[in-house]
Scaffold this motif. Structure first.
Motif, PDB file in Angstrom:
ATOM      1  N   LEU A  83      13.496 -77.534  10.729  1.00 47.17           N
ATOM      2  CA  LEU A  83      12.801 -76.270  10.958  1.00 47.17           C
ATOM      3  C   LEU A  83      11.891 -75.933   9.782  1.00 47.17           C
ATOM      4  CD1 LEU A  83      15.827 -74.151  12.233  1.00 47.17           C
ATOM      5  CD2 LEU A  83      14.151 -75.418  13.601  1.00 47.17           C
ATOM      6  N   ALA A  84      10.892 -75.121  10.060  1.00 49.14           N
ATOM      7  CA  ALA A  84      10.028 -74.617   8.995  1.00 49.14           C
ATOM      8  C   ALA A  84      10.837 -73.674   8.111  1.00 49.14           C
ATOM      9  CB  ALA A  84       8.841 -73.876   9.601  1.00 49.14           C
ATOM     10  N   PRO A  85      10.590 -73.683   6.809  1.00 50.25           N
ATOM     11  CA  PRO A  85      11.310 -72.771   5.915  1.00 50.25           C
ATOM     12  C   PRO A  85      11.156 -71.300   6.308  1.00 50.25           C
ATOM     13  CG  PRO A  85      10.155 -74.431   4.646  1.00 50.25           C
ATOM     14  CD  PRO A  85       9.719 -74.589   6.069  1.00 50.25           C
ATOM     15  N   THR A  86      10.070 -70.957   6.981  1.00 49.29           N
ATOM     16  CA  THR A  86       9.859 -69.562   7.384  1.00 49.29           C
ATOM     17  C   THR A  86      10.859 -69.095   8.431  1.00 49.29           C
ATOM     18  OG1 THR A  86       8.166 -70.307   8.940  1.00 49.29           O
ATOM     19  CG2 THR A  86       7.410 -69.496   6.790  1.00 49.29           C
ATOM     20  N   VAL A  87      11.557 -70.012   9.084  1.00 52.21           N
ATOM     21  CA  VAL A  87      12.623 -69.606  10.005  1.00 52.21           C
ATOM     22  C   VAL A  87      13.740 -68.939   9.206  1.00 52.21           C
ATOM     23  CG1 VAL A  87      14.385 -70.414  11.633  1.00 52.21           C
ATOM     24  CG2 VAL A  87      12.072 -71.359  11.723  1.00 52.21           C
ATOM     25  N   LEU A  88      14.062 -69.510   8.063  1.00 52.69           N
ATOM     26  CA  LEU A  88      15.090 -68.940   7.195  1.00 52.69           C
ATOM     27  C   LEU A  88      14.517 -67.809   6.346  1.00 52.69           C
ATOM     28  CD1 LEU A  88      17.945 -69.002   5.937  1.00 52.69           C
ATOM     29  CD2 LEU A  88      17.049 -70.708   4.310  1.00 52.69           C
ATOM     30  N   PHE A  89      13.419 -68.094   5.686  1.00 53.78           N
ATOM     31  CA  PHE A  89      12.805 -67.131   4.774  1.00 53.78           C
ATOM     32  C   PHE A  89      11.753 -66.323   5.532  1.00 53.78           C
ATOM     33  CE2 PHE A  89      13.913 -70.707   1.783  1.00 53.78           C
ATOM     34  CZ  PHE A  89      15.023 -70.087   1.246  1.00 53.78           C
ATOM     35  N   HIS A  90      12.211 -65.569   6.507  1.00 47.72           N
ATOM     36  CA  HIS A  90      11.312 -64.796   7.371  1.00 47.72           C
ATOM     37  C   HIS A  90      10.925 -63.484   6.708  1.00 47.72           C
ATOM     38  CE1 HIS A  90      14.716 -62.217   8.358  1.00 47.72           C
ATOM     39  NE2 HIS A  90      15.429 -63.325   8.539  1.00 47.72           N
ATOM     40  N   GLU A  91       9.905 -62.866   7.237  1.00 45.90           N
ATOM     41  CA  GLU A  91       9.351 -61.645   6.633  1.00 45.90           C
ATOM     42  C   GLU A  91      10.324 -60.473   6.616  1.00 45.90           C
ATOM     43  OE1 GLU A  91       6.950 -59.731  10.386  1.00 45.90           O
ATOM     44  OE2 GLU A  91       6.036 -61.420   9.335  1.00 45.90           O
ATOM     45  N   GLY A  92      11.345 -60.508   7.436  1.00 48.98           N
ATOM     46  CA  GLY A  92      12.285 -59.394   7.490  1.00 48.98           C
ATOM     47  C   GLY A  92      13.514 -59.574   6.615  1.00 48.98           C
ATOM     48  N   GLY A  93      13.555 -60.630   5.819  1.00 50.31           N
ATOM     49  CA  GLY A  93      14.767 -60.911   5.072  1.00 50.31           C
ATOM     50  C   GLY A  93      14.592 -60.985   3.574  1.00 50.31           C
ATOM     51  N   TYR A  94      15.702 -61.154   2.898  1.00 46.93           N
ATOM     52  CA  TYR A  94      15.762 -61.398   1.466  1.00 46.93           C
ATOM     53  C   TYR A  94      15.087 -60.299   0.642  1.00 46.93           C
ATOM     54  CZ  TYR A  94      17.603 -65.813   3.016  1.00 46.93           C
ATOM     55  OH  TYR A  94      18.378 -66.766   3.611  1.00 46.93           O
ATOM     56  N   HIS A  95      15.193 -59.081   1.124  1.00 48.97           N
ATOM     57  CA  HIS A  95      14.731 -57.898   0.380  1.00 48.97           C
ATOM     58  C   HIS A  95      13.295 -58.048  -0.121  1.00 48.97           C
ATOM     59  CE1 HIS A  95      18.863 -56.546   0.581  1.00 48.97           C
ATOM     60  NE2 HIS A  95      19.240 -57.707   0.105  1.00 48.97           N
ATOM     61  N   GLY A  96      12.435 -58.593   0.744  1.00 48.94           N
ATOM     62  CA  GLY A  96      11.025 -58.733   0.396  1.00 48.94           C
ATOM     63  C   GLY A  96      10.700 -59.942  -0.465  1.00 48.94           C
ATOM     64  N   LYS A  97      11.668 -60.802  -0.707  1.00 50.00           N
ATOM     65  CA  LYS A  97      11.465 -61.964  -1.576  1.00 50.00           C
ATOM     66  C   LYS A  97      11.378 -63.284  -0.790  1.00 50.00           C
ATOM     67  CE  LYS A  97      12.796 -59.795  -5.657  1.00 50.00           C
ATOM     68  NZ  LYS A  97      11.781 -58.830  -5.805  1.00 50.00           N
ATOM     69  N   SER A  98      11.198 -63.213   0.516  1.00 55.13           N
ATOM     70  CA  SER A  98      11.185 -64.421   1.338  1.00 55.13           C
ATOM     71  C   SER A  98      10.094 -65.401   0.928  1.00 55.13           C
ATOM     72  CB  SER A  98      11.020 -64.059   2.812  1.00 55.13           C
ATOM     73  OG  SER A  98      12.151 -63.366   3.262  1.00 55.13           O
ATOM     74  N   ALA A  99       8.885 -64.919   0.734  1.00 49.69           N
ATOM     75  CA  ALA A  99       7.780 -65.808   0.380  1.00 49.69           C
ATOM     76  C   ALA A  99       8.040 -66.484  -0.964  1.00 49.69           C
ATOM     77  CB  ALA A  99       6.461 -65.040   0.361  1.00 49.69           C
ATOM     78  N   SER A 100       8.574 -65.750  -1.917  1.00 50.66           N
ATOM     79  CA  SER A 100       8.883 -66.325  -3.226  1.00 50.66           C
ATOM     80  C   SER A 100       9.972 -67.385  -3.114  1.00 50.66           C
ATOM     81  CB  SER A 100       9.339 -65.241  -4.195  1.00 50.66           C
ATOM     82  OG  SER A 100       8.314 -64.324  -4.425  1.00 50.66           O
ATOM     83  N   LEU A 101      10.988 -67.113  -2.323  1.00 48.08           N
ATOM     84  CA  LEU A 101      12.061 -68.096  -2.129  1.00 48.08           C
ATOM     85  C   LEU A 101      11.532 -69.348  -1.437  1.00 48.08           C
ATOM     86  CD1 LEU A 101      15.074 -65.833  -1.170  1.00 48.08           C
ATOM     87  CD2 LEU A 101      14.993 -67.461  -3.066  1.00 48.08           C
ATOM     88  N   ALA A 102      10.717 -69.170  -0.416  1.00 45.36           N
ATOM     89  CA  ALA A 102      10.159 -70.325   0.294  1.00 45.36           C
ATOM     90  C   ALA A 102       9.352 -71.187  -0.671  1.00 45.36           C
ATOM     91  CB  ALA A 102       9.295 -69.859   1.458  1.00 45.36           C
ATOM     92  N   MET A 103       8.553 -70.558  -1.519  1.00 40.12           N
ATOM     93  CA  MET A 103       7.754 -71.305  -2.483  1.00 40.12           C
ATOM     94  C   MET A 103       8.653 -72.001  -3.504  1.00 40.12           C
ATOM     95  SD  MET A 103       4.532 -70.126  -4.837  1.00 40.12           S
ATOM     96  CE  MET A 103       5.466 -68.931  -5.769  1.00 40.12           C
ATOM     97  N   THR A 104       9.678 -71.324  -3.973  1.00 44.11           N
ATOM     98  CA  THR A 104      10.597 -71.907  -4.953  1.00 44.11           C
ATOM     99  C   THR A 104      11.241 -73.170  -4.392  1.00 44.11           C
ATOM    100  OG1 THR A 104      11.020 -69.749  -5.934  1.00 44.11           O
ATOM    101  CG2 THR A 104      12.690 -71.447  -6.301  1.00 44.11           C
ATOM    102  N   TYR A 105      11.781 -73.075  -3.187  1.00 45.93           N
ATOM    103  CA  TYR A 105      12.421 -74.247  -2.570  1.00 45.93           C
ATOM    104  C   TYR A 105      11.402 -75.337  -2.263  1.00 45.93           C
ATOM    105  CZ  TYR A 105      17.095 -72.254  -2.190  1.00 45.93           C
ATOM    106  OH  TYR A 105      18.340 -71.755  -2.476  1.00 45.93           O
TER     107      TYR A 105
END
Length: 171
Positions: A109-131
């Motif tokens: 799956l694309a990382p955005t399935v896990l790190f979606h815009e509604g999750g991780y207290h607004g840090k989804s994009a940062s987490l996706a980039m980190t991983y």
């Protein structure tokens, strides 16, 4: 629900099939508005999900990660908001996230399935980039729990290294 049913969601069905395959009980149920996450509830060491209320299928992966990193006795006793597990070494939020990312990769799956815009207290994009950069917060805990290996030395020994897992459930 049969895969060709009108409410079928192929992405959700892939996630549910994967979780069941690795040993996490997942059942569809009608859930009220009091679930910790919309459409997801931890119940007796497994997951319940409400297809009509589940907005982000990746939330199932993250909640499954919380269960997977727990020792078996604690996993079986978990329900609702998973209170009381923060004092168990290598079974915290960061390990659950690392586990969920490994599951995302394993399913394809694309990382955005896990790190979606509604999750991780607004840090989804940062987490996706980190991983995506190969920086894996939480992997050390997964290594300590003997669920995966990491690093050049492990790879040189021929061990499967993160994000591939050696075992999906902590023993």
């Amino acid at each position: 629900m049969p895969p060709d049913a009108p409410d079928a969601d192929p992405l959700l069905d892939r996630i549910v099939a994967f979780l069941r395959e690795v040993g996490i009980a997942v059942e569809e149920a009608e859930l009220g508005d009091d679930a910790f996450l919309p459409g997801v509830r931890v119940h007796d060491g497994g997951l319940l999900f409400d297809r009509a209320r589940l907005r982000w299928p990746g939330d199932l992966l993250h909640e499954a990660g919380h269960l997977a990193v727990l020792p078996p006795a604690q996993r079986a006793a978990m329900s609702d908001d998973l209170a009381g597990h923060d004092d168990i070494p290598h079974a915290s939020e960061i390990e659950a996230t690392a586990w969920a990312y490994a599951a995302t990769v394993a399913i394809g799956l694309a990382p955005t399935v896990l790190f979606h815009e509604g999750g991780y207290h607004g840090k989804s994009a940062s987490l996706a980039m980190t991983y995506a950069m190969g920086v894996y917060p939480g992997v050390h805990g997964l290594v300590q729990a003997r669920m995966t290996a990491s690093g050049t030395e492990a790879a040189m020994r021929g061990e499967t290294t993160y994000p591939a897992m050696q075992r999906w459930l902590r023993e």
